[in-house]
Each structure stands twice: as structure tokens, then as C-alpha cells.
Design a protein around this motif. Sequence first.
Motif, short mmCIF file in Angstrom:
data_model
loop_
_atom_site.label_atom_id
_atom_site.label_comp_id
_atom_site.label_asym_id
_atom_site.label_seq_id
_atom_site.Cartn_x
_atom_site.Cartn_y
_atom_site.Cartn_z
N PRO A 89 0.80 -1.23 0.00
CA PRO A 89 0.00 0.00 0.00
C PRO A 89 0.83 1.28 0.00
O PRO A 89 0.39 2.30 -0.53
CB PRO A 89 -0.84 -0.11 1.29
CG PRO A 89 -0.21 -1.17 2.12
CD PRO A 89 0.55 -2.07 1.19
N GLN A 90 2.06 1.21 0.55
CA GLN A 90 2.89 2.42 0.63
C GLN A 90 3.82 2.58 -0.56
O GLN A 90 4.71 3.43 -0.56
CB GLN A 90 3.76 2.40 1.91
CG GLN A 90 3.00 2.14 3.17
CD GLN A 90 2.39 3.41 3.73
OE1 GLN A 90 2.01 4.31 2.98
NE2 GLN A 90 2.28 3.49 5.04
N MET A 91 3.63 1.72 -1.55
CA MET A 91 4.41 1.87 -2.77
C MET A 91 3.47 2.34 -3.87
O MET A 91 2.26 2.16 -3.79
CB MET A 91 5.06 0.53 -3.16
CG MET A 91 6.20 0.16 -2.21
SD MET A 91 6.78 -1.53 -2.41
CE MET A 91 7.28 -1.51 -4.10
N SER A 92 4.05 2.94 -4.89
CA SER A 92 3.20 3.46 -5.97
C SER A 92 2.60 2.30 -6.77
O SER A 92 3.06 1.16 -6.70
CB SER A 92 4.01 4.36 -6.91
OG SER A 92 4.87 3.57 -7.69
N ASN A 96 4.36 -1.31 -7.57
CA ASN A 96 3.68 -2.59 -7.34
C ASN A 96 3.70 -3.45 -8.60
O ASN A 96 3.95 -4.65 -8.53
CB ASN A 96 2.22 -2.35 -6.91
CG ASN A 96 2.05 -2.25 -5.42
OD1 ASN A 96 1.87 -3.26 -4.73
ND2 ASN A 96 2.15 -1.04 -4.89
N PHE A 132 0.01 6.12 -4.33
CA PHE A 132 0.15 4.95 -3.45
C PHE A 132 -0.93 3.93 -3.77
O PHE A 132 -2.10 4.29 -3.93
CB PHE A 132 -0.02 5.35 -1.98
CG PHE A 132 1.17 6.05 -1.39
CD1 PHE A 132 2.46 5.59 -1.63
CD2 PHE A 132 0.99 7.16 -0.57
CE1 PHE A 132 3.55 6.23 -1.07
CE2 PHE A 132 2.08 7.81 0.00
CZ PHE A 132 3.37 7.35 -0.26
N GLY A 134 -2.27 1.99 -1.79
CA GLY A 134 -3.25 2.02 -0.70
C GLY A 134 -4.32 3.10 -0.87
O GLY A 134 -5.35 3.05 -0.20
N SER A 135 -4.08 4.05 -1.77
CA SER A 135 -5.05 5.13 -1.95
C SER A 135 -6.11 4.78 -3.00
O SER A 135 -7.06 5.52 -3.20
CB SER A 135 -4.34 6.43 -2.34
OG SER A 135 -3.89 6.34 -3.68
#
Length: 226
Positions: A89-92, A96, A132, A134-135
Motif C-alpha cells: 500500500p505504501q508503494m506506488s 507494485n 500509493f 493504498g489510496s
Amino acid sequence: MLDLKQVTVNYGNFSAVQQAEISVEKGEIVVLLGANGAGKSTTFQAISGLVKPSEGEILFKGNQISGKSPDKIVQMGIVQCAEDRKLFPQMSVEQNLIMGAYVHRKNRKLIKQTLREVYDLFPILYDKRGEFAGSLSGGQQQMLAIGRALMAKPDLMLLDEPSIGLAPLIVEQMFESIQHINKEGTTILLAEQNANAALSIADKGYVYENGRIVVEGKSEELFANE
Ligand code: ADP
Ligand code: ADP
């Protein structure tokens, strides 16, 4: 392409899958149906090397893969897209996707080309490539999970409940995308509780009940039995 012969998976003295016989031909979309807890995910885990069958054989392109490591199985051409997605989630979005290409990480040109194919399939991922993971919304995260699996250029893709938690309109798009991936040459084994939607794109299906396959047939036949 994939053959399960009398595959049984036991957890202690409980059998999560009993004597499963499944055959997937190159180019097909095959669906595993059945209620929650029926044994679909366990079957996937056995194919992708995450659990070892207690009995039976799993053959992929004629080679025994039962008992091989998950990494080895990915290298052989089977990639699983899990129900819980397992994104970073904290990677673009793009990072990913690139993680999914680790199988052929030395070939930058192939990675770039595959990235372009994934962005063509899911343009929204291109628009959001710098954000991210996660967004993203649930549907977008599911697209990202499938896109990341595609980055490994699998011959066979295992999709565990790709429609879970998605709005009805998005579910339809998701199945269209899966059909498109198949037309581009990836054989697909799918697990679904959403029987009608899955059967509408599948060639054939297997219905699980309490770890056993109780019905199998071409999609048209299973539709009629619904
Ligand atoms: P499905 O994917 O069809 O929902 P699963 O394959 O996840 O079904 O589960 C089949 C059965 O096996 C369920 O009763 C589940 O609780 C059980 N099960 C799954 N994984 C384990 C495990 N690691 N240990 C013990 N039981 C498990
Ligand atoms: P699924 O139906 O996709 O397997 P679950 O929520 O049942 O989803 O399982 C999530 C995880 O918990 C899986 O890795 C599964 O193997 C494990 N699991 C499921 N049931 C049990 C259980 N009874 N005992 C131990 N682990 C379990």
C-alpha cells in the motif's frame, strides 16, 4: 495444461480438499464454484505451492509440480492473484506492478513492454501510476493485483474471487477484463461465489461442496442446473 489427479489436502485430520480431479486446457477459462469454506482457495494454494497435497498429483504442462516451491512454480508460468490482493500500500501503483515482474527482472525491455500492456488493459492504472496503491478504490486495487500478476507473463493465471467486495457495475467490467486477458493468450482458473457472472465468461466449471467436487460440466450445462 493443468491436471489435478486425486488431489487431497488435509489439515490435521480434516480434509479441506478431497480427491479433486480438475483439468484445464490451454486457452480455457475454468471456474471453481462453491460456498465459502468449500475448498476453492485450498485448491489454489496446492497449485501455487503454498500447501502440499497429502495425496495425488498436480501436473503442469506434463511436469509434476506438487511439492515444488512457490517461486519455482511462478517461474514455470503459474501466477496466483490472491483474494486478499497482498499489494504494497505504501508503494506506488507502478512500483507494485514492477514487483510482479521479478521473475524476469533482468529484462528491462520486456518489463517496459509488459507494463505498457497492463496500462492498455487498465488505463486507470496508468493515470494513477504515481499514487500509493493504498489510496486506490477496491476495484482499482483489484485491477492492480491482476495487473501485477500479468507482469510475470504467466501461461496460467489463478484468480481467487476477483469480484469480491466490488460494486455490481465494476464486477461486470472486471469479468470483461478477465475475458480480454484470456483472449490475449493467458489460460485462466478462477474461483468465484458469484456463479452466474463467472459462468458467463467460463468454458467449464467445477462445483465444490465440503471439499469435494460434486458437479462439473460446461458452463451452459451448469447454468441450466443453477
Ligand atoms: P473456500 O476458498 O472455498 O472458501 P477454503 O479452501 O479456504 O475454502 O477452506 C476450505 C476449508 O478448509 C474451510 O473449512 C477452512 O476453514 C479450512 N482451512 C483452510 N485453510 C486452513 C488451514 N490453514 N488450517 C486449517 N483449516 C483450514
Ligand atoms: P479463504 O476462504 O480465501 O481461504 P479465509 O478467511 O477462510 O479465506 O482464510 C484466510 C487464511 O486463513 C488462509 O490462509 C487460510 O489458509 C487460513 N485459514 C482458514 N481457515 C483456517 C482454519 N480453520 N485454521 C487455520 N487457518 C485457517
